[in-house]
Every structure is written in C-alpha cells, then in structure tokens.
Scaffold this active site. Sequence first.
Site, mmCIF file in Angstrom:
data_model
loop_
_atom_site.group_PDB
_atom_site.id
_atom_site.type_symbol
_atom_site.label_atom_id
_atom_site.label_comp_id
_atom_site.label_asym_id
_atom_site.label_seq_id
_atom_site.Cartn_x
_atom_site.Cartn_y
_atom_site.Cartn_z
ATOM 1 N N HIS A 1 -7.902 -5.365 -0.202
ATOM 2 C CA HIS A 1 -6.746 -4.610 0.272
ATOM 3 C C HIS A 1 -6.413 -5.072 1.694
ATOM 4 O O HIS A 1 -7.290 -5.215 2.537
ATOM 5 C CB HIS A 1 -7.073 -3.114 0.285
ATOM 6 C CG HIS A 1 -5.887 -2.240 0.511
ATOM 7 N ND1 HIS A 1 -5.091 -1.794 -0.512
ATOM 8 C CD2 HIS A 1 -5.362 -1.724 1.647
ATOM 9 C CE1 HIS A 1 -4.132 -1.038 -0.023
ATOM 10 N NE2 HIS A 1 -4.267 -0.977 1.297
ATOM 11 N N SER B 1 0.837 -1.202 0.000
ATOM 12 C CA SER B 1 0.000 0.000 0.000
ATOM 13 C C SER B 1 0.873 1.253 0.000
ATOM 14 O O SER B 1 1.634 1.472 -0.938
ATOM 15 C CB SER B 1 -0.953 -0.045 1.194
ATOM 16 O OG SER B 1 -1.986 0.905 1.066
ATOM 17 N N ASP C 1 -10.149 -4.073 -4.327
ATOM 18 C CA ASP C 1 -9.292 -3.047 -3.753
ATOM 19 C C ASP C 1 -9.445 -1.767 -4.564
ATOM 20 O O ASP C 1 -9.309 -1.798 -5.791
ATOM 21 C CB ASP C 1 -7.832 -3.528 -3.785
ATOM 22 C CG ASP C 1 -6.850 -2.560 -3.133
ATOM 23 O OD1 ASP C 1 -7.257 -1.458 -2.718
ATOM 24 O OD2 ASP C 1 -5.670 -2.922 -3.031
#
Length: 315
Positions: A287, A163, A257
Amino acid sequence: MPVDESLEPLLALLNSPGVPKMSDGTPELARLNFRRFTVDARQPEALVPVASVEDMTVDGADGVSLPGRVYRPDGAGTGNPVPTVVFFHGGGFVIGDIDTHDDQCRWICREVGAVVLSVGYRLAPESPWPGPVEDALAAVRWAAAHVAELGGDAARLAVAGDSAGGNLAAVVAQDCRDASGPALAAQLLIYPATDFADVYPSMSENAEGYFLTAADMVWFSANYLPSDADPADPRLSPLRGRLDGLPPAVVVTAGYDPLRDAGEAYASALEAAGVPVTAHRFDGLIHGFFGLPAMSPASEKAVRTTCASLRDLLV
C-alpha cells in the site's frame, strides 16, 4: 512472491521501534509525521517534471473554498485538447494533502498526458463522512464547469484517487451517474477502500509490517465514521452500490496491502455489472507504492503500467 527487495529498507525503517505508530497518536501528529515522511524527505530534483504547476482554489461543499493544484502536460492549452483528471489524495480521510501527493499527480500528468487537478478536500475528524464525499463531488462539478480554463477537455473528464481518495473517486463516479453528470470518461482507483461493511482475508494476511496496518485502518475508521453511519451505505462503501452504467475503470491493487481483496472485489463487481475494467495486481508491492517510484524500480514500473492503462481509456 516476496515483497520486492527495493522496499525492504523502507519497511525496515517503518517497522523499527523508534518510529511512532499512527494509530497511537492524534490526527494532528499523524499529519505532521506523514508530511515528514513524504514532503520533507523529498528531493526536489527527483520530482517528475511537467509543463506547469499552478495553485488555485476549488469550490467544495457548503460554499467552502478548497486548496487545489493543477498540473499541465506539454501541449495543454495549445488548441489540442488533453484529458482532464480530478485527483483525490489518500490518507484514510484523516491525513494527507495536495503536497504529500504532489509527485503522484505529476506522474499521472506526464504519463497520461492529462491536465490533473488535485483537490485538498476537508479531513476527518473535523469533517467526518459524508463531508469529504460532498467536497469531492463539488470539486468535480467545479472542474467540469472550468475545464476550458484548466486547459483540458470536457469530453474526457476522469476521476482518480489512491486509498481513501480511491474511495472518493468511486463514490463520485456513482453520484455523477445518478445525478446526471458531469459525465465521466474513466475512473482510476489505486488500492481503493471500497467496503467498510465486511472483513476480507487480506486484512489479516497483511495486518502488520507493510506500512498500512490493521490498527491504522481501525483508527482511520474511528475518525472518519460518525457513530450513526451505516457501513453499507454506498456513499461510504461503493461496493454496496449499483454499479451498472459507470465509466470504464482501472483498478489497481498491491499484493501486500490490507485493502487488496476489497479492491479486487470491486473490480470483479464492476465487471459483472458490465463496466469495462482493467485490473492490475502488483504482487510484490505494498500500500502506498504509487508514491514510491523514486526509491523502488518495481513501483516505478507499476506506476507506468497504471498510467498507460488510464491513458488508453482517455485516447
């Protein structure tokens, strides 16, 4: 493909009315709640075993000392050099630390057979962009200078992150190329944030209900970006940078995501620039799945697949 059934209880909990929304609170509260969800909820016996774990300090930018944690696999430091991976945790540049991402690093250490150095870079809004970028670059330079004492191999130094950490890893890879080192052998980008300058279909398709929300991303950006930041700056949006000459990449995305399409656009752009790319989309996952193997067999399988691809680049 629907969301994997192993994730349904978690999503039901996260979407229940009693769970506070990250974007409704302060950074301090969000950090506390994220640690409760990760560190406090973790069963110690479920942690992936590695040969050793050692806390240390790492040089960040501006002479600041950063918390670091080094994970060593079996065989490290025995005259048989193993790869070295510098890992940057996720959390929108605002939350997360080396504790919240402890098991992710253990998985990489064990499955790749690498020394993993996890770096606790400074967080926004106290240290907005480009502060975390400068910390990440300084930490990689520190790791390259201390690779022998870490127990790894300087010839196989890689960066990795999930991320926000994937964003930092991508930016560091570009900076290392442009600044003539340290030379990197690979980059692992797990559902990375690659472009602050555009809007992608997955951001609306997966805006609600799958852990990371559109409101969360707006909140993260508001805390991370100074008012005068250019969203197209490559040190913020690596997709906007020059991509030729970068190290081989493993780019991982999840079907549910908001960051899926931007991550896949980065993988495609790297490939078009002549960079060897292994891209994985795990359609039924969300995610954050890289931290969920203990509760989700599908996530565990995806983590193993991801690590195997990185291992192949570091042989």
